[in-house]
Design a protein around this motif. Structure first.
Motif, mmCIF file in Angstrom:
data_model
loop_
_atom_site.group_PDB
_atom_site.id
_atom_site.type_symbol
_atom_site.label_atom_id
_atom_site.label_comp_id
_atom_site.label_asym_id
_atom_site.label_seq_id
_atom_site.Cartn_x
_atom_site.Cartn_y
_atom_site.Cartn_z
ATOM 1 N N GLY A 171 -1.584 -52.832 16.042
ATOM 2 C CA GLY A 171 -2.978 -52.444 16.224
ATOM 3 C C GLY A 171 -3.387 -52.349 17.680
ATOM 4 O O GLY A 171 -2.584 -52.049 18.568
ATOM 5 N N GLU A 172 -4.659 -52.611 17.964
ATOM 6 C CA GLU A 172 -5.190 -52.472 19.322
ATOM 7 C C GLU A 172 -4.558 -53.476 20.277
ATOM 8 O O GLU A 172 -4.228 -53.122 21.413
ATOM 9 N N ALA A 173 -4.418 -54.722 19.844
ATOM 10 C CA ALA A 173 -3.853 -55.747 20.736
ATOM 11 C C ALA A 173 -3.376 -56.929 19.904
ATOM 12 O O ALA A 173 -3.945 -57.254 18.860
ATOM 13 N N MET A 174 -2.306 -57.571 20.398
ATOM 14 C CA MET A 174 -1.816 -58.811 19.810
ATOM 15 C C MET A 174 -1.720 -59.838 20.939
ATOM 16 O O MET A 174 -0.956 -59.670 21.885
ATOM 17 N N ASN A 175 -2.528 -60.892 20.839
ATOM 18 C CA ASN A 175 -2.604 -61.910 21.879
ATOM 19 C C ASN A 175 -1.918 -63.191 21.419
ATOM 20 O O ASN A 175 -2.287 -63.775 20.393
ATOM 21 N N PHE A 176 -0.900 -63.622 22.180
ATOM 22 C CA PHE A 176 -0.229 -64.894 21.945
ATOM 23 C C PHE A 176 -0.626 -65.852 23.072
ATOM 24 O O PHE A 176 -0.343 -65.578 24.240
ATOM 25 N N ASN A 177 -1.266 -66.957 22.710
ATOM 26 C CA ASN A 177 -1.757 -67.892 23.732
ATOM 27 C C ASN A 177 -1.303 -69.310 23.391
ATOM 28 O O ASN A 177 -1.555 -69.804 22.292
ATOM 29 N N GLU A 178 -0.599 -69.953 24.340
ATOM 30 C CA GLU A 178 -0.093 -71.316 24.164
ATOM 31 C C GLU A 178 0.797 -71.403 22.922
ATOM 32 O O GLU A 178 0.548 -72.190 22.012
ATOM 33 N N ILE A 179 1.845 -70.613 22.927
ATOM 34 C CA ILE A 179 2.763 -70.544 21.788
ATOM 35 C C ILE A 179 4.136 -71.054 22.210
ATOM 36 O O ILE A 179 4.622 -70.742 23.297
ATOM 37 N N LYS A 180 4.773 -71.818 21.326
ATOM 38 C CA LYS A 180 6.158 -72.246 21.512
ATOM 39 C C LYS A 180 7.039 -71.449 20.538
ATOM 40 O O LYS A 180 6.886 -71.583 19.319
ATOM 41 N N PHE A 181 7.906 -70.641 21.090
ATOM 42 C CA PHE A 181 8.871 -69.890 20.284
ATOM 43 C C PHE A 181 10.195 -70.660 20.351
ATOM 44 O O PHE A 181 10.926 -70.578 21.344
ATOM 45 N N LEU A 182 10.488 -71.426 19.314
ATOM 46 C CA LEU A 182 11.625 -72.345 19.347
ATOM 47 C C LEU A 182 12.939 -71.672 18.985
ATOM 48 O O LEU A 182 14.003 -72.157 19.375
ATOM 49 N N GLY A 183 12.899 -70.598 18.225
ATOM 50 C CA GLY A 183 14.106 -69.879 17.824
ATOM 51 C C GLY A 183 14.106 -68.464 18.356
ATOM 52 O O GLY A 183 13.317 -68.101 19.238
ATOM 53 N N ASN A 184 14.987 -67.642 17.836
ATOM 54 C CA ASN A 184 15.065 -66.251 18.259
ATOM 55 C C ASN A 184 13.793 -65.492 17.879
ATOM 56 O O ASN A 184 13.193 -65.740 16.830
ATOM 57 N N CYS A 185 13.396 -64.552 18.743
ATOM 58 C CA CYS A 185 12.217 -63.718 18.490
ATOM 59 C C CYS A 185 12.627 -62.255 18.526
ATOM 60 O O CYS A 185 13.298 -61.815 19.466
ATOM 61 N N ASN A 186 12.203 -61.515 17.530
ATOM 62 C CA ASN A 186 12.546 -60.101 17.451
ATOM 63 C C ASN A 186 11.276 -59.270 17.364
ATOM 64 O O ASN A 186 10.545 -59.327 16.369
ATOM 65 N N PHE A 187 10.997 -58.520 18.440
ATOM 66 C CA PHE A 187 9.884 -57.576 18.453
ATOM 67 C C PHE A 187 10.422 -56.163 18.678
ATOM 68 O O PHE A 187 9.807 -55.359 19.375
ATOM 69 N N GLU A 188 11.559 -55.855 18.072
ATOM 70 C CA GLU A 188 12.170 -54.543 18.246
ATOM 71 C C GLU A 188 11.430 -53.475 17.428
ATOM 72 O O GLU A 188 10.818 -53.758 16.396
ATOM 73 N N SER A 189 11.517 -52.244 17.915
ATOM 74 C CA SER A 189 11.013 -51.065 17.191
ATOM 75 C C SER A 189 9.552 -51.199 16.795
ATOM 76 O O SER A 189 9.140 -50.812 15.702
ATOM 77 N N VAL A 190 8.746 -51.782 17.685
ATOM 78 C CA VAL A 190 7.296 -51.820 17.492
ATOM 79 C C VAL A 190 6.735 -50.493 17.996
ATOM 80 O O VAL A 190 6.940 -50.127 19.155
ATOM 81 N N GLN A 191 6.043 -49.756 17.147
ATOM 82 C CA GLN A 191 5.652 -48.390 17.479
ATOM 83 C C GLN A 191 4.145 -48.214 17.373
ATOM 84 O O GLN A 191 3.596 -48.043 16.296
ATOM 85 N N ASN A 192 3.462 -48.320 18.497
ATOM 86 C CA ASN A 192 2.051 -47.945 18.592
ATOM 87 C C ASN A 192 1.702 -47.830 20.068
ATOM 88 O O ASN A 192 1.633 -48.830 20.779
ATOM 89 N N LYS A 193 1.484 -46.629 20.527
ATOM 90 C CA LYS A 193 1.234 -46.399 21.946
ATOM 91 C C LYS A 193 -0.128 -46.898 22.398
ATOM 92 O O LYS A 193 -0.456 -46.800 23.583
ATOM 93 N N ARG A 194 -0.936 -47.442 21.471
ATOM 94 C CA ARG A 194 -2.241 -48.021 21.838
ATOM 95 C C ARG A 194 -2.201 -49.536 21.943
ATOM 96 O O ARG A 194 -3.179 -50.164 22.358
ATOM 97 N N THR A 195 -1.099 -50.174 21.572
ATOM 98 C CA THR A 195 -1.057 -51.630 21.436
ATOM 99 C C THR A 195 -0.868 -52.315 22.783
ATOM 100 O O THR A 195 -0.002 -51.948 23.570
ATOM 101 N N LEU A 196 -1.667 -53.358 23.007
ATOM 102 C CA LEU A 196 -1.480 -54.266 24.132
ATOM 103 C C LEU A 196 -0.848 -55.552 23.608
ATOM 104 O O LEU A 196 -1.425 -56.237 22.761
ATOM 105 N N PHE A 197 0.364 -55.853 24.082
ATOM 106 C CA PHE A 197 1.036 -57.114 23.775
ATOM 107 C C PHE A 197 0.747 -58.072 24.922
ATOM 108 O O PHE A 197 1.127 -57.811 26.067
ATOM 109 N N LYS A 198 0.114 -59.212 24.652
ATOM 110 C CA LYS A 198 -0.217 -60.149 25.718
ATOM 111 C C LYS A 198 0.275 -61.547 25.360
ATOM 112 O O LYS A 198 -0.078 -62.101 24.317
ATOM 113 N N PHE A 199 1.102 -62.114 26.246
ATOM 114 C CA PHE A 199 1.638 -63.456 26.072
ATOM 115 C C PHE A 199 1.136 -64.319 27.225
ATOM 116 O O PHE A 199 1.404 -64.028 28.395
ATOM 117 N N SER A 200 0.396 -65.373 26.900
ATOM 118 C CA SER A 200 -0.155 -66.256 27.923
ATOM 119 C C SER A 200 0.231 -67.707 27.617
ATOM 120 O O SER A 200 0.033 -68.177 26.491
#
Length: 462
Positions: free
Chosen positions: A214-243
C-alpha cells in the motif's frame, strides 16, 4: 429461515443434552445486548444471520475431567450486522469461514485460544469491516487469516503467537503493536491499501514476499530474530520505513519495486541483499552492516534525491564484493551529488565538472573521445583565428583573401595539432601566441585521452 430472539437462543443452548450443538439456517435477532456463556464443548453456527444488538461470547472454562477434549466455536456461511465480541474464553479453536461481518466492532480479546482461523475461499472472500485481536497472551495462539477482504483494518495488540499466517487478503491497513511472533509468520500475497504500522514487536522468521504494502509500511522498534524475506514486493507507490530495528539473520529485498525504502537506526548482523531492487529513493541513516550488503544491479530511479551517506555506503559495499562496474556507477552518483553542494570550493567544482564532461566520472569512454576531439577542434580554430593577426610561418588561417587550403592540408595540420608534441614544429613555434595556444591545447587533449583510457578500464581488473 427460522427466526430466533435472544431468549430463544439462550434457551436452545441451555437445553442442549450433549456437549456439542449445531445451529443451522436461523436468523438471530438480538434486542439489546446478549451474553453467551460458553459452557458447551462445541458450538457451530451454519448459515445464520445475526442482527440487532451486541453479542458477547465469554467464559468458557474447561473442567478437569474434560480438559483434554477439543472445545471449539465456529461460524460457517454466517452474516453479522451487529457487534461481535469474543472475550475471556478458553478455546481449542475459533473458526470463521465464508462469513460477512459488516459491523464496526469485531473483537477477539483476553482469551486463551489455541487456534484462530478466519479463512474464506478463492471464489468467496470473507468480507469483514475490521478485526481486533487484543491481549491474546495467556498461552501461545496460532492464527490463520486467509482470503479475506478487510474494509477498514486489522488491529493486533499485546498478543503472543505460536505461528501466524496472514496470506492472500485485501486489507485497508494493518496495525500491530506490542506483539510477539515466536514461530514462522507468513505475510504473503496480501494487498494493502493505506499506510500501516508495526511497532514494538518481535518476529522470528518473517515471510513477507510478493505482497503489496500500500501507501506505506512503517516498522518501528522491531526485533527481527530470524530470516526476513521481502522479495518481489511490487508497488511503485510504497514507502518502506524501518526505524530502530535490529535484524539478527539474513534479510532479502531482492527483485522488489517500491517508491522508497528507508532505514533510520538499523543494525544488520548477517548478510542483507538488495539485488535487483528498483526504487525512486533509498535512505540509509545511522545504519550498520555487521557483514556485507549486496547492492548488485540495484536501480535507483532518482539517485539525485539520495543523501551522500547513503550513496557512499552503497558504493563501499559494492567495492567489498568487487563489483567494479556498479561501484563506478555509484561513485559517479556521489560526485554528481557533490557538485550540487553549496559548500564545495571553486577548485573542486572545476575538477568535478571536468571529470563529468570528459568521461562521466569514469563511466563513459565515448564522452572521453568527444571531449578530446571537441577541445582539439576548439583550440585549432582559435589557433587559426589568432594566426590572422600575427606574423608567423604557420600555413593556415582564416584569411580567405589568399589561396584556400585543401581539405587534405587542413586535416593534416589538424592531426599534427592534436597528436604532435610540437617540440620540432617550427611553424607553430614561430610565434609565441600560437605556441601558447598549442601548449594549453595539449594539456586539455592529453587530459581527454587519459580520461578515455580510464573509462575503457571500467571493464578491466581493479
Amino acid at each position: 429461515m427460522k427466526i430466533l430472539n435472544s431468549k430463544d437462543l439462550l434457551q436452545l443452548m441451555n437445553n442442549a443434552t450433549q456437549n456439542s450443538i449445531k445451529i443451522n439456517d436461523v436468523q438471530i435477532d438480538i434486542e439489546d445486548h446478549l451474553d453467551i456463556n460458553l459452557n458447551i464443548d462445541s458450538i457451530e453456527f451454519n448459515n445464520c444471520f445475526f442482527r440487532g444488538g451486541r453479542i458477547d461470547f465469554y467464559d468458557f472454562v474447561r473442567n478437569d475431567d474434560i480438559k483434554d477434549q477439543f472445545c471449539s466455536l465456529s461460524f460457517v456461511d454466517c452474516i453479522f450486522v451487529n457487534d461481535l465480541y469474543i472475550k475471556n474464553c478458553c478455546l481449542h479453536s475459533l473458526e470463521f469461514k465464508n462469513v460477512h461481518i459488516s459491523s464496526d466492532n469485531f473483537s477477539i480479546s483476553s482469551s486463551d485460544i489455541n487456534r484462530i482461523s478466519i479463512v474464506g475461499s478463492p471464489g468467496k472472500y470473507n468480507k469483514i469491516f475490521s478485526l481486533t485481536l487484543n491481549n491474546l497472551s495467556f498461552k501461545k495462539t496460532s492464527i490463520d487469516i486467509r482470503l479475506n477482504n478487510f474494509e477498514k483494518m486489522i488491529y493486533i495488540n499485546n498478543c503472543i503467537f505460536r505461528e501466524g499466517t496472514i496470506n492472500a487478503n485485501i486489507i485497508e491497513r494493518i496495525h500491530i503493536l506490542n506483539s510477539i511472533f515466536e514461530g514462522s509468520f507468513s505475510f504473503w500475497r496480501n494487498q494493502l491499501i493505506s499506510e500501516s504500522f508495526i511497532k514494538n514487536s518481535s518476529f522470528n522468521e518473517l515471510k513477507g514476499d510478493n505482497s503489496n504494502y500500500g501507501e506505506a509500511m512503517n516498522f518501528n522498534e522491531i526485533k527481527f530474530l530470524g530470516n526476513c524475506n521481502f522479495e518481489s514486493v511490487q508497488n511503485k507507490r510504497t514507502l518502506f520505513k524501518f526505524s530502530k530495528c535490529n535484524f539478527d539473520k539474513y534479510v532479502y529485498f531482492d527483485k522488489s519495486d517500491v517508491f522508497e525504502i528507508s532505514f533510520d537506526t538499523a543494525f544488520f548482523k548477517e548478510i542483507v541483499s538488495f539485488q535487483n531492487l528498483n526504487c525512486d529513493k533509498i535512505k540509509l541513516n545511522r545504519t550498520h552492516f555487521d557483514k556485507v550488503a549486496f547492492f548488485n544491479d540495484i536501480n535507483i530511479r532518482k539517485p539525485d534525491n539520495c543523501d551522500l551517506k547513503t550513496i557512499r555506503l552503497i558504493k563501499n559495499h559494492l567495492l567489498k564484493i568487487e563489483n567494479k562496474i556498479d561501484y563506478l556507477k555509484y561513485s559517479a552518483i556521489e560526485q554528481n551529488n557533490l557538485l550540487r553542494s553549496s559548500k564545495l570550493n571553486v577548485n573542486d567544482r572545476i575538477l568535478l565538472n571536468l571529470n563529468k564532461q570528459s568521461n562521466d566520472f569514469g563511466n563513459n569512454w565515448i564522452l572521453g573521445i568527444k571531449f578530446t576531439v571537441k577541445r582539439g577542434i576548439q583550440f585549432f580554430l582559435l589557433l587559426l583565428i589568432v594566426n590572422n593577426f600575427v606574423i608567423s610561418k604557420y600555413p593556415l588561417s582564416f584569411n580567405f583573401k589568399g589561396q584556400i587550403a585543401s581539405y587534405s592540408q587542413i586535416l593534416t595540420e589538424f592531426l599534427k595539432f592534436i597528436f604532435s608534441l610540437g617540440f620540432d614544429n617550427k611553424e607553430i613555434q614561430s610565434n609565441g601566441f600560437l605556441y601558447l595556444i598549442f601548449i594549453v591545447a595539449k594539456i586539455f587533449i592529453g587530459y581527454g585521452i587519459y580520461q578515455t583510457i580510464s573509462a575503457f578500464r571500467k571493464y578491466g581488473k581493479s
